[in-house]
Motif scaffolding. Sequence first.
Motif, PDB file in Angstrom:
ATOM      1  N   VAL A 167      -2.118   8.281  -2.935  1.00  0.00           N
ATOM      2  CA  VAL A 167      -1.278   9.467  -3.099  1.00  0.00           C
ATOM      3  C   VAL A 167      -0.532   9.675  -1.787  1.00  0.00           C
ATOM      4  O   VAL A 167      -1.028   9.304  -0.725  1.00  0.00           O
ATOM      5  CB  VAL A 167      -2.162  10.681  -3.481  1.00  0.00           C
ATOM      6  N   GLU A 168       0.700  10.180  -1.865  1.00  0.00           N
ATOM      7  CA  GLU A 168       1.467  10.494  -0.650  1.00  0.00           C
ATOM      8  C   GLU A 168       1.651  12.004  -0.580  1.00  0.00           C
ATOM      9  O   GLU A 168       2.249  12.595  -1.479  1.00  0.00           O
ATOM     10  CB  GLU A 168       2.828   9.777  -0.673  1.00  0.00           C
ATOM     11  N   LEU A 169       1.104  12.607   0.462  1.00  0.00           N
ATOM     12  CA  LEU A 169       1.114  14.062   0.571  1.00  0.00           C
ATOM     13  C   LEU A 169       2.096  14.527   1.633  1.00  0.00           C
ATOM     14  O   LEU A 169       2.217  13.914   2.692  1.00  0.00           O
ATOM     15  CB  LEU A 169      -0.291  14.557   0.935  1.00  0.00           C
ATOM     16  N   ALA A 223       2.481   7.863   7.128  1.00  0.00           N
ATOM     17  CA  ALA A 223       3.536   7.097   6.454  1.00  0.00           C
ATOM     18  C   ALA A 223       4.776   6.967   7.338  1.00  0.00           C
ATOM     19  O   ALA A 223       5.081   7.852   8.130  1.00  0.00           O
ATOM     20  CB  ALA A 223       3.914   7.776   5.136  1.00  0.00           C
ATOM     21  N   HIS A 224       5.449   5.829   7.193  1.00  0.00           N
ATOM     22  CA  HIS A 224       6.737   5.530   7.844  1.00  0.00           C
ATOM     23  C   HIS A 224       6.983   6.314   9.134  1.00  0.00           C
ATOM     24  O   HIS A 224       7.864   7.186   9.186  1.00  0.00           O
ATOM     25  CB  HIS A 224       7.891   5.727   6.861  1.00  0.00           C
ATOM     26  N   PRO A 225       6.254   5.977  10.193  1.00  0.00           N
ATOM     27  CA  PRO A 225       6.314   6.770  11.445  1.00  0.00           C
ATOM     28  C   PRO A 225       7.707   6.842  12.084  1.00  0.00           C
ATOM     29  O   PRO A 225       7.985   7.780  12.818  1.00  0.00           O
ATOM     30  CB  PRO A 225       5.354   6.027  12.395  1.00  0.00           C
ATOM     31  N   ILE A 233       6.118  15.846   7.370  1.00  0.00           N
ATOM     32  CA  ILE A 233       5.465  14.550   7.623  1.00  0.00           C
ATOM     33  C   ILE A 233       4.785  14.112   6.328  1.00  0.00           C
ATOM     34  O   ILE A 233       4.287  14.948   5.575  1.00  0.00           O
ATOM     35  CB  ILE A 233       4.380  14.711   8.729  1.00  0.00           C
ATOM     36  N   HIS A 234       4.769  12.805   6.080  1.00  0.00           N
ATOM     37  CA  HIS A 234       4.081  12.270   4.903  1.00  0.00           C
ATOM     38  C   HIS A 234       2.825  11.521   5.307  1.00  0.00           C
ATOM     39  O   HIS A 234       2.852  10.704   6.220  1.00  0.00           O
ATOM     40  CB  HIS A 234       5.007  11.332   4.117  1.00  0.00           C
ATOM     41  N   VAL A 235       1.736  11.836   4.614  1.00  0.00           N
ATOM     42  CA  VAL A 235       0.463  11.158   4.846  1.00  0.00           C
ATOM     43  C   VAL A 235       0.034  10.514   3.532  1.00  0.00           C
ATOM     44  O   VAL A 235      -0.027  11.184   2.496  1.00  0.00           O
ATOM     45  CB  VAL A 235      -0.628  12.135   5.336  1.00  0.00           C
ATOM     46  N   SER A 270       5.971  -1.152   0.898  1.00  0.00           N
ATOM     47  CA  SER A 270       7.416  -1.214   0.677  1.00  0.00           C
ATOM     48  C   SER A 270       8.038   0.169   0.556  1.00  0.00           C
ATOM     49  O   SER A 270       9.212   0.341   0.789  1.00  0.00           O
ATOM     50  CB  SER A 270       7.707  -1.999  -0.598  1.00  0.00           C
ATOM     51  N   ASP A 271       7.231   1.169   0.169  1.00  0.00           N
ATOM     52  CA  ASP A 271       7.753   2.488  -0.225  1.00  0.00           C
ATOM     53  C   ASP A 271       8.766   2.308  -1.357  1.00  0.00           C
ATOM     54  O   ASP A 271       9.792   2.984  -1.415  1.00  0.00           O
ATOM     55  CB  ASP A 271       8.368   3.226   0.969  1.00  0.00           C
ATOM     56  N   PHE A 272       8.434   1.383  -2.264  1.00  0.00           N
ATOM     57  CA  PHE A 272       9.319   1.056  -3.383  1.00  0.00           C
ATOM     58  C   PHE A 272       9.493   2.260  -4.311  1.00  0.00           C
ATOM     59  O   PHE A 272       8.525   2.871  -4.738  1.00  0.00           O
ATOM     60  CB  PHE A 272       8.716  -0.120  -4.159  1.00  0.00           C
ATOM     61  N   PHE A 325       0.814  -1.222   0.000  1.00  0.00           N
ATOM     62  CA  PHE A 325       0.000   0.000   0.000  1.00  0.00           C
ATOM     63  C   PHE A 325       0.846   1.270   0.000  1.00  0.00           C
ATOM     64  O   PHE A 325       0.401   2.321   0.453  1.00  0.00           O
ATOM     65  CB  PHE A 325      -0.965  -0.016   1.188  1.00  0.00           C
ATOM     66  N   HIS A 326       2.071   1.155  -0.513  1.00  0.00           N
ATOM     67  CA  HIS A 326       2.928   2.356  -0.605  1.00  0.00           C
ATOM     68  C   HIS A 326       3.992   2.108  -1.678  1.00  0.00           C
ATOM     69  O   HIS A 326       5.002   1.452  -1.418  1.00  0.00           O
ATOM     70  CB  HIS A 326       3.563   2.646   0.762  1.00  0.00           C
ATOM     71  N   THR A 327       3.757   2.625  -2.876  1.00  0.00           N
ATOM     72  CA  THR A 327       4.706   2.452  -3.987  1.00  0.00           C
ATOM     73  C   THR A 327       4.767   3.721  -4.838  1.00  0.00           C
ATOM     74  O   THR A 327       3.823   4.505  -4.862  1.00  0.00           O
ATOM     75  CB  THR A 327       4.289   1.294  -4.919  1.00  0.00           C
ATOM     76  N   ASP A 372       2.065   7.847  -5.450  1.00  0.00           N
ATOM     77  CA  ASP A 372       3.077   8.829  -5.826  1.00  0.00           C
ATOM     78  C   ASP A 372       2.947  10.091  -4.987  1.00  0.00           C
ATOM     79  O   ASP A 372       1.875  10.421  -4.490  1.00  0.00           O
ATOM     80  CB  ASP A 372       2.922   9.180  -7.314  1.00  0.00           C
ATOM     81  N   HIS A 373       4.066  10.809  -4.866  1.00  0.00           N
ATOM     82  CA  HIS A 373       4.046  12.079  -4.144  1.00  0.00           C
ATOM     83  C   HIS A 373       3.175  13.083  -4.903  1.00  0.00           C
ATOM     84  O   HIS A 373       3.472  13.432  -6.054  1.00  0.00           O
ATOM     85  CB  HIS A 373       5.452  12.670  -4.028  1.00  0.00           C
ATOM     86  N   ASP A 374       2.133  13.552  -4.260  1.00  0.00           N
ATOM     87  CA  ASP A 374       1.366  14.719  -4.728  1.00  0.00           C
ATOM     88  C   ASP A 374       0.750  14.594  -6.114  1.00  0.00           C
ATOM     89  O   ASP A 374       0.416  15.615  -6.723  1.00  0.00           O
ATOM     90  CB  ASP A 374       2.233  16.000  -4.705  1.00  0.00           C
TER      91      ASP A 374
HETATM   92 MN    MN Z   1       7.516   9.312   2.328  1.00  0.00          MN
END
Ligand code: MN
Length: 288
Positions: free
Chosen positions: A60-62, A186-188, A71-73, A243-245, A5-7, A37-39
Amino acid sequence: MLVDFHTHTSASDGALAPAALIERARAAGVTELAITDHDTLAGYRAAAALADGLVLHPGVELSCQWSGATIHVVGLGVRVDDPTLAAGLAALDSARQQRAQTIAERLASRGFPGALAGARAIAGESQLGRPHFARWLVEAGHLPDEATAFKRYLGRNKTGDVKAFWPGLAEVTGWITAAGGIAVLAHPLHYKFTRMKLRRLVTDFAGAGGGAIEVVSGRQAPGQATALSQLAADFDLAVSVGSDFHADTPHGPRLGVASAPFADRPNVWSRLAARAGARAASRESTAP
Ligand code: MN
Ligand code: MN
Ligand code: MN
């Protein structure tokens, strides 16, 4: 079951085009995937039609700021055409452009004019960021390699380490929930907060409508998932894993995380499935 759930794709700072990421996930045995993806939702949009045999979620990663830190959400299962989210993404894009311009101005003052146009040409369709400036410094013959570019000009506390004016935590969490998505912290552990400060962050995040926290993010030490699952439980939040691949690297994370260890916890995959089921049922009941 392997889920992720994070790529990232090449629509932000990932190396693989959306189609290639889908192919790679399928080959790795991942059955459920979110492109985050970022934003931008561009990577998800490009991949949506190709996800045959794979459950693909829009994500989406904000970026946002909280207590002086970035911080990333992650937003999962968002409506991709939601106007509130679209306006938020546009605001983040302009913050990013502003930051790129400031980086270029600072590099110019150090004797490297033309960085903005150069980095833009390298970034192409991808989001402009420090790695593109690093590559430009090398390609323009100013520096021997990208590591040197970061060490001297772009790394932490160097002249090109420009903080973007990101919106606040509650704001971006609000955009995600307005778009019907689950907001995931994300990734605390990447923020390197003390235990107390991390609990303060999670308190504020939950208070802002946050729904889950990542208990697995790429490669991490054994025991961290357990500690983070306990943190999620303490705040009545669901768990998410990813994975944050970004790219294939020798020591980087592989796509896919085993979901089984978290099956008995409130988790994002069962929540996303429940939502999809509810949507299907409402379509059926309104069908002619
Ligand atoms: Mn991040
Ligand atoms: Mn990234
Ligand atoms: Mn990420």
